[in-house]
Design a protein around this motif. Structure first.
Motif, PDB file in Angstrom:
ATOM      1  N   ILE A  60       0.832  -1.197   0.000  1.00 15.65           N
ATOM      2  CA  ILE A  60       0.000   0.000   0.000  1.00 15.65           C
ATOM      3  C   ILE A  60       0.867   1.247   0.000  1.00 15.65           C
ATOM      4  O   ILE A  60       1.900   1.305   0.694  1.00 15.65           O
ATOM      5  N   TYR A  61       0.431   2.249  -0.777  1.00 17.61           N
ATOM      6  CA  TYR A  61       1.063   3.554  -0.820  1.00 17.61           C
ATOM      7  C   TYR A  61      -0.009   4.595  -0.502  1.00 17.61           C
ATOM      8  O   TYR A  61      -1.119   4.535  -1.037  1.00 17.61           O
ATOM      9  N   ILE A  62       0.323   5.552   0.352  1.00 13.55           N
ATOM     10  CA  ILE A  62      -0.592   6.652   0.665  1.00 13.55           C
ATOM     11  C   ILE A  62       0.082   7.960   0.285  1.00 13.55           C
ATOM     12  O   ILE A  62       1.168   8.283   0.795  1.00 13.55           O
ATOM     13  N   GLU A  63      -0.554   8.673  -0.640  1.00 12.18           N
ATOM     14  CA  GLU A  63       0.017   9.932  -1.149  1.00 12.18           C
ATOM     15  C   GLU A  63       1.453   9.727  -1.603  1.00 12.18           C
ATOM     16  O   GLU A  63       2.325  10.556  -1.366  1.00 12.18           O
ATOM     17  N   GLY A  64       1.713   8.587  -2.251  1.00  9.61           N
ATOM     18  CA  GLY A  64       3.028   8.285  -2.773  1.00  9.61           C
ATOM     19  C   GLY A  64       3.996   7.708  -1.762  1.00  9.61           C
ATOM     20  O   GLY A  64       5.080   7.234  -2.130  1.00  9.61           O
ATOM     21  N   GLU A  65       3.641   7.713  -0.497  1.00 17.37           N
ATOM     22  CA  GLU A  65       4.513   7.158   0.552  1.00 17.37           C
ATOM     23  C   GLU A  65       4.258   5.666   0.702  1.00 17.37           C
ATOM     24  O   GLU A  65       3.113   5.233   0.861  1.00 17.37           O
TER      25      GLU A  65
END
Length: 245
Positions: A60-65
């Protein structure tokens, strides 16, 4: 605006990753706009892990993180770890709760009122049937657990399978009060041996065992609940014989 998240998870004709579904659901329920990337073969999954230096999917990536897998997502969302397998009384509680509900509604359906004595009779009989089903669905797995503590099964292994039938047929016949003078003594003897076996294994020898009462492979600890189950069936057998006099 909703935060954006990306998830890479396995979705193939033969495999739908459960952790991927749970991660996708968590993101959606926490207000994320999810870009759902499907990994559509085992080869593609292996290639993805090698290319990104990870040992599992989903990722999983959140806002590219880069967040990581499902457990790390839960940590990021402040949810704590997912409940893991371990000792639990949930299976036996579920069986007893449903059996009690069946006893109440059956009594109401036939009598138009709640007769507490009849409810208790049916609760125990229905519980015996449900527990018997759990044993009979996988006799091999159940007997592997049962022979570890039952004194009679340790001396004669086939008795472990016989016990499952005694419990199931005993419950079925006790519902209608049929063949009481055959069924009740057999159930009493079998459950008395079971109670003595549990007392010896748990309270005298202090062994840490899993109960075979809900079938093989369960995480229900052998102990008070298991002993109570046997004592209830003993009481039911005695009660049925008193009623038959």
């Amino acid at each position: 605006m909703n935060k954006k998240a990306d998830i890479y998870r396995m979705v193939t004709p033969n495999h739908l990753c459960p952790w991927g579904i749970k991660a996708w659901d968590l993101l959606k329920r926490n207000g994320y706009k999810v870009n759902d990337h499907h990994i559509e073969s085992m080869e593609a999954n292996k290639r993805y892990k090698e290319e990104h230096g990870v040992n599992e999917t989903p990722q999983i990536y959140i806002e590219g993180e880069h967040i990581g897998g499902y457990d790390l997502l839960r940590e990021r969302l402040g949810l704590g770890p997912d409940p893991k397998e371990g000792e639990t009384y949930q299976p036996i509680i579920a069986i007893f709760a449903v059996a009690l509900g069946m006893g109440l509604t059956t009594t109401w359906a036939f009598l138009g009122s709640i007769d507490l004595v009849r409810v208790i009779e049916l609760f125990i009989a229905f519980s015996m049937c449900a527990l018997g089903i759990q044993k009979l669905k996988d006799l091999q797995s159940y007997t592997n657990g049962f022979v570890q503590y039952d004194l009679l099964a340790q001396r004669y292994v086939p008795y472990a399978s016989v016990y499952a039938y005694i419990e199931t047929l005993g419950g079925i016949l006790m519902i209608a009060g049929l063949l009481t003078w055959i069924v009740a003594p057999i159930v009493f003897i079998a459950t008395a041996v079971g109670a003595i076996s549990i007392i010896k294994a748990v309270y005298i020898e202090k062994r840490n065992l899993k109960c075979a009462c809900v079938g093989g492979g369960s995480d229900v600890p052998l102990g008070f609940i298991s002993l109570t189950e046997n004592l209830m069936m003993m009481a039911m057998a005695i009660w049925m014989m008193i009623q038959a006099v």
